[in-house]
Design a protein around this motif. Structure first.
Motif, PDB file in Angstrom:
ATOM      1  N   ARG A 139      -7.252   2.019  -3.765  1.00 45.64           N
ATOM      2  CA  ARG A 139      -6.388   2.366  -4.894  1.00 45.64           C
ATOM      3  C   ARG A 139      -5.607   1.158  -5.379  1.00 45.64           C
ATOM      4  O   ARG A 139      -5.442   0.953  -6.583  1.00 45.64           O
ATOM      5  CB  ARG A 139      -5.430   3.498  -4.483  1.00 45.64           C
ATOM      6  CG  ARG A 139      -6.134   4.830  -4.359  1.00 45.64           C
ATOM      7  CD  ARG A 139      -5.336   5.861  -3.588  1.00 45.64           C
ATOM      8  NE  ARG A 139      -4.258   6.412  -4.373  1.00 45.64           N
ATOM      9  CZ  ARG A 139      -3.586   7.516  -4.044  1.00 45.64           C
ATOM     10  NH1 ARG A 139      -3.892   8.177  -2.932  1.00 45.64           N
ATOM     11  NH2 ARG A 139      -2.618   7.971  -4.794  1.00 45.64           N
ATOM     12  N   GLN A 140      -5.121   0.377  -4.442  1.00 45.52           N
ATOM     13  CA  GLN A 140      -4.383  -0.818  -4.822  1.00 45.52           C
ATOM     14  C   GLN A 140      -5.330  -1.885  -5.399  1.00 45.52           C
ATOM     15  O   GLN A 140      -4.964  -2.612  -6.334  1.00 45.52           O
ATOM     16  CB  GLN A 140      -3.622  -1.371  -3.597  1.00 45.52           C
ATOM     17  CG  GLN A 140      -2.738  -2.572  -3.873  1.00 45.52           C
ATOM     18  CD  GLN A 140      -1.560  -2.264  -4.796  1.00 45.52           C
ATOM     19  OE1 GLN A 140      -1.350  -1.127  -5.210  1.00 45.52           O
ATOM     20  NE2 GLN A 140      -0.808  -3.290  -5.135  1.00 45.52           N
ATOM     21  N   ASP A 147       2.705  10.203  -3.246  1.00 46.56           N
ATOM     22  CA  ASP A 147       1.688   9.623  -2.377  1.00 46.56           C
ATOM     23  C   ASP A 147       2.225   8.408  -1.625  1.00 46.56           C
ATOM     24  O   ASP A 147       1.524   7.399  -1.453  1.00 46.56           O
ATOM     25  CB  ASP A 147       0.434   9.256  -3.179  1.00 46.56           C
ATOM     26  CG  ASP A 147      -0.273  10.485  -3.728  1.00 46.56           C
ATOM     27  OD1 ASP A 147       0.198  11.611  -3.477  1.00 46.56           O
ATOM     28  OD2 ASP A 147      -1.305  10.323  -4.395  1.00 46.56           O
ATOM     29  N   LEU A 198       2.930   6.222   1.466  1.00 46.36           N
ATOM     30  CA  LEU A 198       2.029   6.043   2.603  1.00 46.36           C
ATOM     31  C   LEU A 198       2.422   6.989   3.735  1.00 46.36           C
ATOM     32  O   LEU A 198       1.559   7.642   4.349  1.00 46.36           O
ATOM     33  CB  LEU A 198       2.088   4.578   3.060  1.00 46.36           C
ATOM     34  CG  LEU A 198       0.934   4.065   3.898  1.00 46.36           C
ATOM     35  CD1 LEU A 198      -0.409   4.291   3.225  1.00 46.36           C
ATOM     36  CD2 LEU A 198       1.107   2.575   4.191  1.00 46.36           C
ATOM     37  N   HIS A 246      -5.901   3.977   0.316  1.00 46.88           N
ATOM     38  CA  HIS A 246      -4.817   3.266  -0.380  1.00 46.88           C
ATOM     39  C   HIS A 246      -5.189   1.805  -0.647  1.00 46.88           C
ATOM     40  O   HIS A 246      -4.740   1.225  -1.630  1.00 46.88           O
ATOM     41  CB  HIS A 246      -3.510   3.385   0.406  1.00 46.88           C
ATOM     42  CG  HIS A 246      -2.798   4.678   0.142  1.00 46.88           C
ATOM     43  ND1 HIS A 246      -2.066   4.895  -1.001  1.00 46.88           N
ATOM     44  CD2 HIS A 246      -2.731   5.836   0.843  1.00 46.88           C
ATOM     45  CE1 HIS A 246      -1.566   6.127  -0.982  1.00 46.88           C
ATOM     46  NE2 HIS A 246      -1.953   6.719   0.120  1.00 46.88           N
ATOM     47  N   LEU A 294       0.837  -1.206   0.000  1.00 47.10           N
ATOM     48  CA  LEU A 294       0.000   0.000   0.000  1.00 47.10           C
ATOM     49  C   LEU A 294       0.875   1.260   0.000  1.00 47.10           C
ATOM     50  O   LEU A 294       1.895   1.326   0.683  1.00 47.10           O
ATOM     51  CB  LEU A 294      -0.934   0.024   1.217  1.00 47.10           C
ATOM     52  CG  LEU A 294      -1.915  -1.133   1.361  1.00 47.10           C
ATOM     53  CD1 LEU A 294      -2.958  -0.810   2.427  1.00 47.10           C
ATOM     54  CD2 LEU A 294      -2.610  -1.458   0.043  1.00 47.10           C
ATOM     55  N   GLY A 295       0.423   2.271  -0.717  1.00 45.53           N
ATOM     56  CA  GLY A 295       1.201   3.503  -0.869  1.00 45.53           C
ATOM     57  C   GLY A 295       1.769   3.552  -2.279  1.00 45.53           C
ATOM     58  O   GLY A 295       1.939   2.521  -2.925  1.00 45.53           O
ATOM     59  N   GLU A 296       2.044   4.761  -2.740  1.00 42.23           N
ATOM     60  CA  GLU A 296       2.558   4.942  -4.100  1.00 42.23           C
ATOM     61  C   GLU A 296       4.015   5.401  -4.012  1.00 42.23           C
ATOM     62  O   GLU A 296       4.415   6.035  -3.049  1.00 42.23           O
ATOM     63  CB  GLU A 296       1.703   5.967  -4.847  1.00 42.23           C
ATOM     64  CG  GLU A 296       0.215   5.601  -4.929  1.00 42.23           C
ATOM     65  CD  GLU A 296      -0.049   4.373  -5.793  1.00 42.23           C
ATOM     66  OE1 GLU A 296       0.742   4.114  -6.716  1.00 42.23           O
ATOM     67  OE2 GLU A 296      -1.038   3.656  -5.540  1.00 42.23           O
TER      68      GLU A 296
END
Lengths: 332, 332, 332, 332
Positions: A323-324, A221, A223, A320, A215-217
């Motif tokens: 998003r994932q 972005d 996390l 997140h 998770l997280g970009e």
């Protein structure tokens, strides 16, 4: 653009001034078909409410949430969920003296600099009262990621510091300090603060367990970046760190890398599946002196901020997670 | 949604892997008619480049920026400005060993968790090399707010700490420590680190002067919140505070409010026109041991991060400046 | 905010002026691990290129796409894909007369109204040349939804109208009119236009097959709304309809509802799994008279717009496909 | 991402199901200090309300707007304005038959395809009732651009067509047809439709006067593109054109360019300061037969859509006006 929304796929938009008609939130991006339990939501709001603890303001706020949309027969519809809470406790006349009186450290002056106009009866949007809308948002975020566990607590107040790290099952006591001895000391200290028109700040720690990895970009972005924004958007928050960031910065690389706990559950800003640990610093409120003695101000806001910190973290994680999820069918 | 963009009205989008064909940035939302000076931009990039300081990596990076769009006859067109920098220094074969070898504290493992695929030749998007695109973005942001002054510097490295707060005209010396004695000590210390395959972290401080009041939004997009996100989006950044946030949290409200410097230039998350002060903690890089001795790794990244911190702050301020400008005709 | 990006989860950002250094696109939000075939991409670009058809401009554009990021060993990385195309064909001096000469119906005058400055050598961002960046974006969008089939074609030019609806396998002939007789007539007509310095507009129809149901959002981001925006963002596009919207508006409800074909594949703005049919009106270009005879202008842009229409539709569908995918695990 | 918001700097977010507790809107990005007149807002809502015209549904909707936030002492605060309207008219039991009964051309089936769950009592978010939130948003948008004049009217119903183009001062009569003779004919026709359980569609024209030049962005956010999205996001809207787009597409370039009226007030998608003219096609509602005779359905929705078209256009224009304002100090 006006900064009343947070999140991308899972998005909360809050509205309402502290002394206006109502506060509320739109929770957008909810999956459909999830069970909503109004009683659990009310319990979350109660954790943030004033007057719950012996050291807190005596204001009684009847924070009754009303769901206006997005829920049908106890289930989410996938449409925007709107929840409002009426402001029932505006004592008219109380705040007139504040009209041309800017409180230092509050948004009074800067709100005038920005808009040239304000609701002088209270903090408006900058008021801590706005955070109840975030707690509501956090409740719905939690429905999306029920398997992830969030546990925030007070680690420091003024010069008091907790001695042992608690786990997620440790009772947090009367004022969200999961340590009986420290609780007693801090309660006594804060009563003294109250009597003296003084206030205190401190540090809140947050532990997140059972986060999935990935998770997280990778760039803006990260996390940790979204957590930082979420936390610094809270009134009185003046510091954020991944694990004990400011202390870890002193460590040589060999020691830093020797224990994966030091990464705080994120590598390259993306969750690695281990425990996520964040720490947030909150300043003592600026309301001091005779005003603070008068009865409607907390000597320390941290006990009430604990559920808000959890709510913001849930919002970040739910966003997140969705998003994932959009890429699940491709990346697995 | 993939987190490669930052900002709302003024927006930078970065692209490129550390070992791909090129890195670059799109700067969107620029006003038209502003003068662009490629030499100044190159100078900014040079501040971030490796090999500038005696303690730095010996990699030579020929970071030649090429403007592909948005500038005509030396002036901005108001259209998206694209700048690329070719990666000329990929030593093929160097990184093959990393294919199944995840470096702790780097994004290697989490990138695989996220995408199931990666460019194993380097850090990809998580690489520190991506930050050169931010420096380019910061250059253009600065054109929008030329009257605002940004000054970042190293305040702490490992156990070394600067003794006096510099002002914006203080020479920052060889490694961005505006203190001759500390510079000498840290240079010696880092050479030792390098020899031992060790690395060091520390704290960078940022001062912003001449900010107008009224920048920042009252709830989620507080100025401090956007600064926090901007800084925590940097590789190795593990802490952020407004002024000395974690220490100020210990102060009683009476002391906290006694000196407006403690507010760090923001009240209610909105700029009050005074000096803005932020502090950021960076961890020691995880590249240690024999690998770090080998020559292409910095024992301490902080000297090179200083211009990146300034760039991110410029991006935040330019964005909020334009956001506020949209209402100028109404609010004045 | 400057409107150089399109899409939410799947997002394309285009950059470049028609007579600047290069044009290009960032494709963000791509899944990782998808195969990229540069030859297929080049073929798509060729469909849009000038000089492909006997009735087209004699300009030769060597539109060679170069991938700068986001692809590694022939596969997408999940990171932003940047593709640029150099402008190799700027005849310097050709356009100087246009400096203070605003072409009616072009963006020349309004660009000056907006920015007070422009690249007078060509249409800048408003040029039809910008659409090659969209074709590149459409290629990558198509990788996400390979099972969905897109087929655009010219239905009307000036007073010529196609007699039968083609299916997706019908050969589109020399100028994207899948009807031999009409092709011959229109080719003759356009040659005459060219000789007379005249130009012609018309209507392009788009059919989408194998769309899943459930794509599109119920209120502002209805699928039809996003298609409409996508199409009206094309230069010279002045009309959009779901199926034959303007004619269907005359039908009584009983007839309208009698045939589900009339819904054009969407009910309540959400795809219903049936064939999606859209029609777009394009005006005749304003470049007429001696200038148009001179050689570098198409008498009719529609043949070259057909692949651009398909590209925009792919971008809309890929975006909505990913947006819906985020909820797959909840809604199934 | 869930498509419940429209606009960038000026943004409306609507919420509420047709048969839920309430509908409403958050209007974000308002300047501070503008006068709000609740009576004018109510009048706007009344224009959209059912039962205003002799040919309309007999449902009585008491659409009483309540302002919950963002307005203080009759002026906007610059904070989000929330307005709700309670749904007071839900006849329980009326809609139970619809639970497993999908109305063709409505969102019933596609909502199930999307979410797997719905509020079967009505159209949910897809209901025409949602548009009252847009009318509220349009009222506030209008406060930002008071000098711009919007005038929408019915141009065609079924086979009836208006004979003369009205100006902004022409009385629009009982059913928003600014032509007495056509009004009489259409009223008679629609009464007949009603008696026969039939419905009718048609075309609405919109004229915008006094727009400044320079509004709209050169690529994806062309003014015409945002208008197209705004209009196609309306229920039953199946066509959009700049001026008479589908007819103008047949014109040769020489005729097209001969009259600047043909550009519909936009060149290159950016306003040129002249009259903006748009046309929108709406289909006949799918509710026909016995159900339509029963009393609660309009034989033609166009008279009530006229104020909604104006509202959406105001939202688009206010947004682009603020977007351009952010650059006023640079571009002038």
């Amino acid at each position: 653009m006006s900064g009343n929304s947070f999140g991308q796929l899972f998005k909360v938009t809050t509205f309402g001034e502290s002394h206006g008609e109502a506060l509320g939130v739109i929770v957008d991006g909810m999956p459909a078909g999830l069970d909503v339990d109004l009683e659990v939501l009310k319990k979350e709001l109660l954790r943030r409410a004033p007057g719950q603890h012996s050291v807190h303001t005596s204001r009684k706020e009847d924070d009754v949430p009303e769901i206006l949309s997005g829920v049908f027969e106890g289930k989410t519809l996938g449409t925007p969920i709107t929840v409002i809470v009426r402001n029932t406790n505006q004592r008219s006349g109380d705040y007139d003296a504040l009209k041309d009186n800017y409180r230092p450290g509050h948004a009074d002056k800067t709100t005038m600099m920005k808009y040239g106009f304000r609701d002088h009866r209270g903090g408006g949007r900058a008021s801590g009262r706005e955070t109840l809308a975030r707690v509501i948002g956090g409740y719905f975020a939690g429905l999306i990621i029920p398997e992830i566990s969030f546990y925030a607590y007070i680690e420091e107040v003024a010069h008091f510091k907790i001695s042992n790290k608690p786990d997620h099952s440790t009772d947090r006591g009367e004022i969200n300090i999961p340590d009986k001895k420290m609780t007693d000391e801090v309660v006594a200290f804060l009563k003294e603060c109250k009597a003296n028109g003084e206030s205190a700040g401190g540090i809140i720690s947050l532990s997140i367990l059972n986060s999935p990895g990935g998770l997280g970009e990778p760039v803006f972005d990260k996390l940790k970046a979204d957590f930082a924004k979420a936390m610094l958007s809270l009134p009185a928050c003046i510091g954020f760190s991944v694990a004990s960031g400011f202390e870890l910065a002193k460590l040589p690389g060999s020691k830093m890398s020797a224990d994966s706990k030091n990464f705080g559950g994120m590598e390259g800003g993306i969750s690695n599946g281990e425990e996520i640990v964040l720490k947030m610093a909150f300043k003592a409120t600026s309301t001091i002196g005779e005003k603070a003695k008068a009865g409607r101000h907390d000597p320390c806001i941290l006990p009430r901020v604990v559920p808000v910190v959890e709510a913001m973290a849930k919002i970040v994680m739910a966003d997140h997670f969705l998003r994932q999820s959009a890429y699940d069918s491709f990346h697995s």
